[in-house]
Design a protein around this motif. Structure first.
Motif, PDB file in Angstrom:
ATOM      1  N   UNK A  18      40.341   8.456  19.276  1.00  0.00           N
ATOM      2  CA  UNK A  18      39.487   7.451  19.897  1.00  0.00           C
ATOM      3  C   UNK A  18      38.152   8.018  20.353  1.00  0.00           C
ATOM      4  N   UNK A  19      38.002   9.334  20.432  1.00  0.00           N
ATOM      5  CA  UNK A  19      36.735   9.937  20.839  1.00  0.00           C
ATOM      6  C   UNK A  19      35.845  10.191  19.627  1.00  0.00           C
ATOM      7  N   UNK A  20      34.561   9.884  19.761  1.00  0.00           N
ATOM      8  CA  UNK A  20      33.595  10.156  18.705  1.00  0.00           C
ATOM      9  C   UNK A  20      32.280  10.582  19.334  1.00  0.00           C
ATOM     10  N   UNK A  21      31.461  11.274  18.540  1.00  0.00           N
ATOM     11  CA  UNK A  21      30.094  11.564  18.983  1.00  0.00           C
ATOM     12  C   UNK A  21      29.185  10.417  18.555  1.00  0.00           C
ATOM     13  N   UNK A  22      27.990  10.343  19.152  1.00  0.00           N
ATOM     14  CA  UNK A  22      27.026   9.301  18.798  1.00  0.00           C
ATOM     15  C   UNK A  22      25.621   9.906  18.782  1.00  0.00           C
ATOM     16  N   UNK A  23      25.486  10.990  18.034  1.00  0.00           N
ATOM     17  CA  UNK A  23      24.202  11.676  17.937  1.00  0.00           C
ATOM     18  C   UNK A  23      23.273  10.944  16.980  1.00  0.00           C
ATOM     19  N   UNK A  24      21.949  11.137  17.153  1.00  0.00           N
ATOM     20  CA  UNK A  24      20.956  10.519  16.294  1.00  0.00           C
ATOM     21  C   UNK A  24      20.862  11.264  14.958  1.00  0.00           C
ATOM     22  N   UNK A  25      20.211  10.631  13.979  1.00  0.00           N
ATOM     23  CA  UNK A  25      20.002  11.243  12.671  1.00  0.00           C
ATOM     24  C   UNK A  25      19.345  12.612  12.838  1.00  0.00           C
ATOM     25  N   UNK A  26      19.932  13.611  12.173  1.00  0.00           N
ATOM     26  CA  UNK A  26      19.383  14.956  12.213  1.00  0.00           C
ATOM     27  C   UNK A  26      19.829  15.788  13.389  1.00  0.00           C
ATOM     28  N   UNK A  27      20.510  15.192  14.352  1.00  0.00           N
ATOM     29  CA  UNK A  27      20.990  15.944  15.510  1.00  0.00           C
ATOM     30  C   UNK A  27      22.338  16.598  15.209  1.00  0.00           C
ATOM     31  N   UNK A  28      22.768  17.490  16.101  1.00  0.00           N
ATOM     32  CA  UNK A  28      23.982  18.286  15.876  1.00  0.00           C
ATOM     33  C   UNK A  28      24.912  18.186  17.075  1.00  0.00           C
ATOM     34  N   UNK A  29      25.816  17.196  17.087  1.00  0.00           N
ATOM     35  CA  UNK A  29      26.729  17.033  18.223  1.00  0.00           C
ATOM     36  C   UNK A  29      27.766  18.141  18.290  1.00  0.00           C
ATOM     37  N   UNK A  30      28.264  18.405  19.497  1.00  0.00           N
ATOM     38  CA  UNK A  30      29.337  19.377  19.702  1.00  0.00           C
ATOM     39  C   UNK A  30      30.307  18.830  20.726  1.00  0.00           C
ATOM     40  N   UNK A  31      31.496  19.431  20.806  1.00  0.00           N
ATOM     41  CA  UNK A  31      32.512  18.948  21.733  1.00  0.00           C
ATOM     42  C   UNK A  31      33.382  20.089  22.213  1.00  0.00           C
ATOM     43  N   UNK A  32      33.794  20.016  23.472  1.00  0.00           N
ATOM     44  CA  UNK A  32      34.848  20.873  24.017  1.00  0.00           C
ATOM     45  C   UNK A  32      35.987  19.976  24.423  1.00  0.00           C
ATOM     46  N   UNK A  33      37.194  20.303  23.981  1.00  0.00           N
ATOM     47  CA  UNK A  33      38.349  19.409  24.187  1.00  0.00           C
ATOM     48  C   UNK A  33      39.551  20.201  24.688  1.00  0.00           C
ATOM     49  N   UNK A  34      40.217  19.668  25.706  1.00  0.00           N
ATOM     50  CA  UNK A  34      41.490  20.193  26.214  1.00  0.00           C
ATOM     51  C   UNK A  34      42.544  19.109  26.041  1.00  0.00           C
ATOM     52  N   UNK A  38      18.115  14.660   7.598  1.00  0.00           N
ATOM     53  CA  UNK A  38      18.251  13.242   7.254  1.00  0.00           C
ATOM     54  C   UNK A  38      19.701  12.762   7.309  1.00  0.00           C
ATOM     55  N   UNK A  39      20.603  13.572   7.857  1.00  0.00           N
ATOM     56  CA  UNK A  39      22.029  13.217   7.895  1.00  0.00           C
ATOM     57  C   UNK A  39      22.435  12.723   9.276  1.00  0.00           C
ATOM     58  N   UNK A  40      23.448  11.857   9.303  1.00  0.00           N
ATOM     59  CA  UNK A  40      23.918  11.309  10.573  1.00  0.00           C
ATOM     60  C   UNK A  40      25.422  11.315  10.712  1.00  0.00           C
ATOM     61  N   UNK A  41      26.093  12.344  10.188  1.00  0.00           N
ATOM     62  CA  UNK A  41      27.546  12.447  10.340  1.00  0.00           C
ATOM     63  C   UNK A  41      27.903  12.628  11.816  1.00  0.00           C
ATOM     64  N   UNK A  42      29.100  12.149  12.186  1.00  0.00           N
ATOM     65  CA  UNK A  42      29.528  12.179  13.581  1.00  0.00           C
ATOM     66  C   UNK A  42      30.902  12.830  13.722  1.00  0.00           C
ATOM     67  N   UNK A  43      31.094  13.603  14.766  1.00  0.00           N
ATOM     68  CA  UNK A  43      32.398  14.174  15.075  1.00  0.00           C
ATOM     69  C   UNK A  43      33.411  13.058  15.340  1.00  0.00           C
ATOM     70  N   UNK A  44      34.551  13.135  14.688  1.00  0.00           N
ATOM     71  CA  UNK A  44      35.642  12.217  14.989  1.00  0.00           C
ATOM     72  C   UNK A  44      35.531  10.831  14.416  1.00  0.00           C
ATOM     73  N   UNK A  45      34.416  10.483  13.768  1.00  0.00           N
ATOM     74  CA  UNK A  45      34.219   9.085  13.375  1.00  0.00           C
ATOM     75  C   UNK A  45      35.226   8.604  12.353  1.00  0.00           C
ATOM     76  N   UNK A  46      35.662   9.457  11.452  1.00  0.00           N
ATOM     77  CA  UNK A  46      36.585   9.060  10.395  1.00  0.00           C
ATOM     78  C   UNK A  46      38.002   9.583  10.655  1.00  0.00           C
ATOM     79  N   UNK A  47      38.249  10.073  11.885  1.00  0.00           N
ATOM     80  CA  UNK A  47      39.557  10.663  12.191  1.00  0.00           C
ATOM     81  C   UNK A  47      40.491   9.620  12.777  1.00  0.00           C
ATOM     82  N   UNK A  48      41.620  10.075  13.303  1.00  0.00           N
ATOM     83  CA  UNK A  48      42.598   9.164  13.906  1.00  0.00           C
ATOM     84  C   UNK A  48      42.522   9.188  15.420  1.00  0.00           C
TER      85      UNK A  48
END
Length: 360
Positions: free
Chosen positions: A338-354, A326-336
């Protein structure tokens, strides 16, 4: 003719003296990355991220007796995104959006500043996140509504006394209006759009410890989220030449009595050489707001840093945010960034960054 030459030299000397007295330091940081976000079944996103990239101007004037006048104007730059959309803090590029203030500083006592600046609560642990200012920042789960920079702020920060220091801020209306009052000295009726923040720090040798408290009243939180709440946290860190390890615990409580969130973070770094290091972190949040079930999350991150010089670092990282059903937290949403994830409720986003970070 000689008199004119003497006058010209005298005028030039005056201007040169004034310029020397009004010296301005220009500084900043370019922190860019290519972020490949997997939204766990949703539409994925790839692109250039700007991670708290900035430019600033600052200066001081010696007033004598150990007292100085200080000032700073710092702005964020969304490299690769132009002006950037206003979806998250990392995209906001207005002049003076970052710490911008004027004040007085005493070498033996501390400083008093007025303007817009990070709260002591935010600063107390920001440097303890091994992935700060990237899309793997722990602010995806921690500090929501409290890891903030505030307008209309008065801050007092002490000098360092044998490793101990403290900082306190009061901030008024976040829309930039001057404080108003019909019932007291504070900002407005019912204490809306204001808050205060305090932190104490101990930094000596390899040990660092801090405790902080912050109270917001319907004010500075993004989208008014967690904006009528109290927060406290405690943290401890240990750092030597070979490695560093940090731990943070945080509790954010709703003032209306509708529950709280409790989160903790553990991160570490191992220096393989003077130029290369590996690092990892784990963050966990338990959400008890409105007795919501299955609304917590966990975040994992691993990374590698390579210093090309004192000012330039290349980095690579992978991070995953594992939401409860039932959670919808997103990678990067509250950081400084410009990139963020936009996954649906209950999903688990991931990222690879260089990425690359260059300071100047």
């Amino acid at each position: 003719m000689m008199n004119k030459s003497l006058i010209a030299l005298a005028v030039a000397g005056v201007f040169a003296s004034s310029a020397a007295m009004a010296a301005v330091d220009i500084y900043g940081q370019a922190n860019v990355s290519y972020d490949a976000v997997d939204n766990d079944g949703g539409r994925d996103s790839h692109g250039v991220g700007s991670n708290a990239s900035r430019i600033g101007f600052k200066g001081s004037e010696d007033l004598g007796g150990g007292l100085s006048a200080i000032w700073q104007i710092e702005s964020q730059i969304a490299i690769g995104n132009g002006a950037g959309p206003y979806d998250n803090p990392g995209s906001q590029t207005g002049l003076g959006f970052r710490d911008t203030f004027a004040g007085l500083k005493s070498g033996g006592l501390g400083s008093v500043r007025l303007g817009r600046m990070d709260t002591p609560y935010k600063l107390a642990t920001r440097g303890m996140d091994m992935f700060h200012n990237t899309i793997a920042d722990n602010r995806s789960l921690m500090g929501i509504g409290h890891d903030i920079r505030t307008n209309n702020t008065v801050n007092i920060t002490t000098a360092n006394f044998s490793g101990f220091s403290a900082s306190a801020s009061y901030y008024g209306d976040q829309q930039g209006n001057a404080p108003q009052s019909t019932t007291g000295w504070y900002n407005s009726v019912n204490n809306t759009n204001e808050g205060f923040s305090v932190a104490g720090m101990f930094d000596s040798g390899p040990f660092y410890a801090t405790a902080a408290y912050q109270s917001n009243s319907n004010g500075p939180a993004p989208a008014n989220f967690f904006s009528n709440s109290d927060a406290w946290k405690a943290a401890i860190g240990y750092s030597v030449a070979q490695f560093a390890i940090n731990g943070i615990y945080e509790k954010i409580s709703q003032k209306n009595g509708n529950g709280d969130t409790r989160s903790w973070h553990l991160s570490g770094k191992w220096n393989l050489t003077s130029a290369d290091s590996i690092k990892a972190s784990y963050t966990d949040i338990n959400n008890n707001i409105y007795d919501a079930a299955n609304s917590g999350a966990k975040q994992y991150a691993i990374g590698y840093d390579h210093k090309m010089s004192v000012r330039t670092t290349l980095y690579a990282l992978w991070s995953k945010l594992d939401n409860d059903s039932a959670a919808g937290y997103q990678l990067g949403w509250n950081s400084s960034g410009t990139s963020t994830s936009q996954a649906l409720i209950g999903n688990s986003p991931s990222v690879f960054s260089l990425g690359m970070k260059h300071s100047f």
